[in-house]
Scaffold this active site. Structure first.
Site, short mmCIF file in Angstrom:
data_model
loop_
_atom_site.label_atom_id
_atom_site.label_comp_id
_atom_site.label_asym_id
_atom_site.label_seq_id
_atom_site.Cartn_x
_atom_site.Cartn_y
_atom_site.Cartn_z
CD GLU A 438 6.60 -8.33 2.91
OE1 GLU A 438 7.19 -8.73 1.91
OE2 GLU A 438 7.14 -8.18 4.01
C1 LIG Z 1 2.87 0.53 8.19
C2 LIG Z 1 4.08 0.14 7.41
C3 LIG Z 1 4.79 -0.99 7.79
C4 LIG Z 1 5.94 -1.35 7.10
N1 LIG Z 1 6.70 -2.42 7.52
C5 LIG Z 1 7.92 -2.62 6.98
C6 LIG Z 1 8.83 -3.57 7.54
O1 LIG Z 1 8.51 -4.28 8.50
N2 LIG Z 1 10.07 -3.68 7.00
C7 LIG Z 1 10.47 -2.91 5.94
O2 LIG Z 1 11.60 -3.05 5.50
N3 LIG Z 1 9.62 -2.01 5.36
C8 LIG Z 1 8.37 -1.85 5.86
N4 LIG Z 1 7.52 -0.92 5.31
C9 LIG Z 1 7.94 -0.19 4.12
C10 LIG Z 1 7.15 -0.62 2.88
O3 LIG Z 1 7.50 -1.92 2.50
C11 LIG Z 1 7.42 0.44 1.80
O4 LIG Z 1 6.69 1.60 2.19
C12 LIG Z 1 7.00 -0.01 0.42
O5 LIG Z 1 7.82 -1.05 -0.02
C13 LIG Z 1 7.09 1.13 -0.61
O6 LIG Z 1 8.26 1.86 -0.48
P1 LIG Z 1 8.18 3.46 -0.37
O7 LIG Z 1 7.22 3.77 0.71
O8 LIG Z 1 9.55 4.00 -0.25
O9 LIG Z 1 7.54 3.92 -1.73
P2 LIG Z 1 8.32 4.18 -3.09
O10 LIG Z 1 9.23 3.05 -3.38
O11 LIG Z 1 8.91 5.54 -3.07
O12 LIG Z 1 7.13 4.14 -4.12
C14 LIG Z 1 6.23 5.25 -4.33
C15 LIG Z 1 5.29 4.90 -5.48
O13 LIG Z 1 6.05 4.67 -6.67
C16 LIG Z 1 5.76 3.38 -7.21
N5 LIG Z 1 6.98 2.79 -7.75
C17 LIG Z 1 8.19 2.73 -7.18
N6 LIG Z 1 9.06 2.08 -7.96
C18 LIG Z 1 8.38 1.70 -9.04
C19 LIG Z 1 8.73 0.97 -10.21
N7 LIG Z 1 9.94 0.48 -10.39
N8 LIG Z 1 7.76 0.74 -11.12
C20 LIG Z 1 6.51 1.23 -10.94
N9 LIG Z 1 6.13 1.94 -9.87
C21 LIG Z 1 7.05 2.16 -8.92
C22 LIG Z 1 5.20 2.58 -6.05
O14 LIG Z 1 4.34 1.55 -6.50
C23 LIG Z 1 4.49 3.64 -5.24
O15 LIG Z 1 3.19 3.79 -5.75
C24 LIG Z 1 6.34 -0.58 5.97
C25 LIG Z 1 5.61 0.55 5.59
C26 LIG Z 1 4.51 0.92 6.31
C27 LIG Z 1 3.77 2.17 5.90
#
Ligand SMILES: Cc1cc2nc3c(=O)[nH]c(=O)nc-3n(C[C@H](O)[C@H](O)[C@H](O)COP(=O)(O)OP(=O)(O)OC[C@H]3O[C@@H](n4cnc5c(N)ncnc54)[C@H](O)[C@@H]3O)c2cc1C
Length: 587
Positions: A438
């Protein structure tokens, strides 16, 4: 396995005593929601959570959801429990009676969300996103779509998902690649891959209604070209019956650290039929209806897991004997560990944060209802601004505190917390996703600082702090040490706010490096504000229930002495700036 008793006394205390919110009380449709009704609901909720859902936590952890011959199978016991859950009407609790819902306010459904999070977060997630989908469809879809899909979602026969994330697009949704090709009949065909989709596929419901963001063929790149689509697992016929399977398949299920009973799916969309919700290219703002309400509920997940971690730590500390204290009570053998100052401090840290969070959540639920339902546009807007300010705070604060509290719970249990004996390590693992999904907590903090402090309606943070100061104007002498402490911290936060506003203009890196600290400082103050409301009642009503109110006053005393001051240390850290961080050369 951890034990759990729903904290109904505290919930009813909040419901009965923190209701003097004029704007909330003016909402006509909730006037019938009285104490007796709410107590009945909470009693029933406590029973199903304790007796049926809590045992699923362990079984889901030991027998994770699997993908077998293209079919997703939930852990043993889930199907039976889900049938009972929907038969008892829990999916419909906060939904509109027009679509078969019970029309309960969020003040009540938030209590239920907390209990369910305590019992089993994995099980909760199957219906949680359904309510998110309900809210999104309710607020943005046409009447035709609403009457076709909402009754079944409300009944729990169909579930919902939120499909945003793709392999290269997590936080930055502007990068999304899923395409939506418009057809002559006005429908769309969606192609692309979504990953990490919670409840993306499972065997609990007849149909799954996916809310998917995608880019129409002629839409611009970036976030300005994103539209929202309703894409059912099975096509729904004109008469509402279920038709043929849509072009969606489950590629795999993620193997995870926690919430193993929850199906986190890779979904492949292959010319799947979808229906646009809201206007073209305005999909993100519609999706935000779902995401914002969902973010508060993720905060509540952290609160629920904290509560069960605390309850079990308290009972373990009363049973486990180790070492002698300075004021030992035993002549031979050891004292109960609850006699050790350090253990007592941990327990009070947990308790004072949890009870403060619950009170804050109750207050925010009232504000959310005002923002959605009040007839006066100005009042509605003001509440909406407060909710929007506090949403990232509640999401981040409650889930980060959830990590602190589950970690402390493990420490209280010693080695038996780290091993699987008491189920404490599972609470830690299950909670670990809440600061990530989220929108990660760092992204929430950036949202707070760069978008929520000031908006087109003015200086929201200053209005909020003024409101707290006004609420601190209480005559009772006994509360004055607490209100003074909170006012002192508001002064610190005001300085922090001026500093960060200046940095937003002149040194974005300084502001970015301070976002998390700022959110925490505001969070500790917001919980302090909630405690002032609790204390006001506690001093006033003291003689009517001495044990209960003395407990509240002493717990608040700990919060104001030991927890609230953490706000200042966040300020001190943040104002050291970012040069030494940005100039560091990582090898
Ligand atoms: C168990 C699980 C359930 C999930 N359920 C859903 C779901 O139902 N629907 C759905 O759509 N998604 C879902 N997700 C996805 C989840 O919302 C994302 O994993 C999350 O939003 C982060 O995206 P990412 O994993 O690509 O990390 P990234 O976006 O690659 O981020 C990696 C790191 O970089 C940091 N970062 C990224 N951008 C910035 C910025 N602009 N400024 C500062 N720091 C930054 C982040 O804080 C993080 O620490 C789920 C994930 C998991 C693991």
């Amino acid at each position: 396995m951890p034990t759990y008793n729903a904290p109904i006394e505290d919930m009813m205390f909040l419901f009965e005593n923190l209701r003097n919110n004029k704007n909330y009380n003016e909402i006509e449709k909730y006037k019938e929601v009285n104490s007796e009704l709410v107590k009945n609901i909470l009693d029933e909720a406590a029973k199903i959570n304790k007796n049926i859902i809590l045992p699923l936590a362990k079984s889901g952890d030991e027998n994770p959801t699997i993908l077998e011959n293209g079919v997703v199978r939930t852990p043993p016991g889930y199907k039976e429990a889900y049938s009972k859950y929907i038969e008892d009407g829990w999916t419909s609790l906060s939904c509109d009676p027009k679509y078969g819902g019970q029309g309960m306010p969020k003040t009540v459904s938030a209590f239920f969300d907390e209990m369910l999070s305590s019992a089993s977060l994995s099980f909760k997630l199957y219906s949680e996103l359904s309510i998110g989908a309900y809210n999104c469809i309710f607020h943005h879809a046409t009447d035709e779509i609403k009457s076709k899909y909402l009754p079944k979602i409300v009944e729990g026969k169909w579930s919902g998902t939120m499909c945003l994330t793709e392999p290269i697009c997590g936080t930055d949704l502007g990068l999304l690649k899923t395409k939506a090709a418009e057809q002559l009949d006005g429908t769309f065909k969606l192609s692309g891959q979504k990953i990490f989709i919670t409840s993306g596929d499972h065997d609990l419901t007849e149909n799954i209604i996916h809310l998917v963001i995608a880019r129409a063929n002629d839409s611009p790149s970036g976030t300005k070209g994103i539209s929202l689509f309703l894409v059912p697992k099975f096509i729904v016929n004109e008469d509402g019956s279920i038709g043929h399977k849509n072009g969606i398949s489950t590629g795999s299920i993620e193997s995870k650290m926690g919430i193993k009973g929850s199906a986190t799916c890779v979904l492949n969309f292959d010319e799947a039929v979808g229906y646009m919700i809201g206007s073209k290219n305005k999909g993100l703002s519609s999706m935000f209806t779902m995401m914002n309400l969902e973010r508060i509920i993720v905060g509540i997940q952290g609160l629920g897991i904290s509560e069960i971690a605390y309850q079990n730590s308290l009972s373990y500390a009363k049973e486990r004997k180790q070492g002698k204290t300075n004021n030992t009570k035993s002549n031979n053998g050891a004292d109960f560990i609850i006699e050790h100052a350090d253990i007592r401090k941990s327990l009070l840290n947990m308790k004072s944060i949890i009870e403060g969070e619950r009170a804050l959540c109750f207050w925010l639920s009232q504000q959310t209802e005002v923002s959605l339902n009040h007839l006066d546009k100005k009042i509605k807007q003001e509440a909406s601004d407060i909710v929007s300010l506090m949403t990232p705070v509640v999401k981040t604060m409650f889930t980060d505190m959830g990590m602190e509290i589950t970690s402390e719970a493990m420490q209280v249990h010693g080695g038996y917390g780290y091993t699987k004996d008491h189920g404490i390590e599972q609470l830690y693992r299950d909670n670990r996703i809440t600061p990530i999904y989220e929108g990660t907590n760092s992204v929430q903090a950036a949202d707070l600082v760069f978008k929520k402090l000031v908006n087109k309606n003015g200086d929201i943070i200053s209005k909020y702090l003024e409101m707290i100061k006004n609420d601190c104007n209480i005559e009772n002498e006994k509360i004055k040490p607490f209100t003074k402490e909170l006012n002192d911290h508001i002064e610190i936060l005001s300085k922090f706010t001026s500093w960060i506003k200046e940095k937003i203009k002149n040194s974005k890196d300084d502001a970015s490096a301070a976002c998390n600290d700022y959110l925490k400082a505001l969070g500790f103050i917001a919980i302090g504000h909630a405690w002032i409301k609790v204390l006001e009642v506690s001093f006033k009503e003291y003689d009517n229930n001495k044990n209960f109110y003395e407990d509240k006053i002493q717990t608040a005393n700990f919060y104001f002495k030991r927890v609230l001051p953490r706000a200042e240390s966040h300020f001190k850290t943040a104002v050291t700036g970012s040069e030494y961080i940005m100039n560091f050369k990582f090898n």
